[in-house]
Design a protein around this motif. Structure first.
Motif, PDB file in Angstrom:
ATOM      1  N   GLY A   1      -0.585  -7.780  -5.566  1.00 16.39           N
ATOM      2  CA  GLY A   1      -0.042  -7.464  -4.122  1.00 16.39           C
ATOM      3  C   GLY A   1       1.288  -7.861  -3.892  1.00 16.39           C
ATOM      4  N   LYS A   2       1.552  -8.661  -2.927  1.00 18.24           N
ATOM      5  CA  LYS A   2       2.805  -8.803  -2.502  1.00 18.24           C
ATOM      6  C   LYS A   2       3.430 -10.384  -2.936  1.00 18.24           C
TER       7      LYS A   2
ATOM      8  N   TYR B   1       3.475   2.382  -5.059  1.00 14.72           N
ATOM      9  CA  TYR B   1       4.463   1.464  -5.045  1.00 14.72           C
ATOM     10  C   TYR B   1       5.954   1.994  -4.963  1.00 14.72           C
TER      11      TYR B   1
ATOM     12  N   TYR C   1       3.360  -9.365 -10.131  1.00 15.32           N
ATOM     13  CA  TYR C   1       2.824  -9.180  -8.724  1.00 15.32           C
ATOM     14  C   TYR C   1       1.546  -8.756  -8.762  1.00 15.32           C
TER      15      TYR C   1
ATOM     16  N   ARG D   1      -3.222   3.722  -4.576  1.00 18.18           N
ATOM     17  CA  ARG D   1      -1.812   3.021  -3.884  1.00 18.18           C
ATOM     18  C   ARG D   1      -0.562   3.414  -4.701  1.00 18.18           C
TER      19      ARG D   1
ATOM     20  N   GLN E   1      -0.775   2.714   0.947  1.00 15.46           N
ATOM     21  CA  GLN E   1      -2.362   3.243   0.566  1.00 15.46           C
ATOM     22  C   GLN E   1      -2.363   4.773   1.031  1.00 15.46           C
TER      23      GLN E   1
ATOM     24  N   LEU F   1       0.905  -0.892   3.377  1.00 12.22           N
ATOM     25  CA  LEU F   1       0.062  -2.208   3.534  1.00 12.22           C
ATOM     26  C   LEU F   1       1.077  -3.436   3.454  1.00 12.22           C
TER      27      LEU F   1
ATOM     28  N   GLN G   1      -6.888   2.107  -7.092  1.00 11.31           N
ATOM     29  CA  GLN G   1      -6.967   1.731  -5.493  1.00 11.31           C
ATOM     30  C   GLN G   1      -6.161   2.892  -4.516  1.00 11.31           C
TER      31      GLN G   1
END
Length: 271
Positions: free
Chosen positions: A62-63, A257, A60, A255, A268, A29, A253
């Motif tokens: 997102g980014k 990291y 954070y 997701r 993702q 992503l 989500q």
């Protein structure tokens, strides 16, 4: 020669198909430079928290950097962002807990009474207003109540852990249990009275874990490993990167990291 070319062609097609599935399974992503990373955490809404060696906390979404917190005294800290209504930071250096609000502003600070706590090496908040901690010199698991300045629970670990080299590196209360990661033996699970519920679950070279609603997870090599909280089921996800220093998983989500040196990469899961 024809057979060799046919063999190579079939192999190439197979490798291409497998590579395609890998790319589709974990879609990059974004990646962003986050600087020095000492520890990380994630809250229930998917916000990511990155801590450096000075105790600075960066949140954070997102980014993008959403909020920051810097302690008045730089120190190595442990962070618990899971409760969502507040974030707890603890430092063995200052021997106390700081409670940060949703804006990452300091709400309360509790320094441990040295007559009750000799030296806490790990600590975290409890849902009843207490503070779980491991008092290293005393070799005891304690629950400290800062408002009353007393110890509500005091468990001698000599009676239940036959490990003189026991060295907890991480602690958290979750779903009415207390989870403690030991550097040598792995994950210990206690009930809220300080009784060990299970034999330690061995986690090789792991200093912390994460949670979903039904599982805990940890980093092992290039894999994200999962185990059921209340059963024996295990599963794993192959990470797209190697030499990952820290990893977080957002179950809502889907997701992942990955933290590699000074970079955070978000993937993702689409399968």
């Amino acid at each position: 020669m024809e057979k060799n070319w046919s063999y190579l062609l079939i192999n190439s097609i197979i490798c291409f198909v497998l590579a395609s599935f890998t790319v589709k399974g974990q879609e990059l992503l974004f990646e962003v430079t986050v600087g020095e990373v000492s520890s990380v955490d994630i809250d229930r809404t998917g916000k990511v928290y990155v801590v450096d060696s000075q105790g600075n906390v960066t949140q954070y979404i997102g980014k993008k950097v959403h909020r920051r917190y810097s302690p008045t005294t730089p120190a190595e800290i442990q962070i618990d962002a899971w409760p969502m209504l507040n974030t707890t930071v603890f430092s063995p250096d200052w021997q106390g807990i700081q409670i940060l609000g949703q804006q990452l502003t300091l709400q309360n600070e509790y320094l441990f009474d040295p007559s009750l706590v000799e030296y806490a090496s790990v600590a975290t908040n409890s849902t009843d207003g207490g503070i779980w901690l491991y008092d290293q010199p005393a070799f005891r698991l304690k629950k400290y109540y800062p408002d009353q300045n007393n110890i509500g629970l005091d468990v001698s670990l000599e009676q239940i852990i036959n490990q003189p080299s026991w060295n907890p590196t991480w602690i958290r209360e979750y779903q009415n249990n207390l989870y403690v990661v030991d550097e040598y033996q792995g994950l210990y699970v206690f009930d809220l009275l300080g009784n060990i519920l299970l034999e330690p679950f061995y986690i090789s070279k792991c200093r912390s874990i994460g949670f979903t609603d039904k599982e805990f997870y940890w980093l092992k090599g290039g894999k994200l490993k999962f185990k059921s909280l209340y059963g024996t089921e295990e599963r794993e996800i192959n990470l797209p990167d190697r030499k990952v220093n820290f990893v977080l998983y957002d179950a809502t989500q889907k997701r992942v990291y990955c933290f590699i040196k000074d970079t955070m990469k978000a993937y993702q899961l689409v399968n």
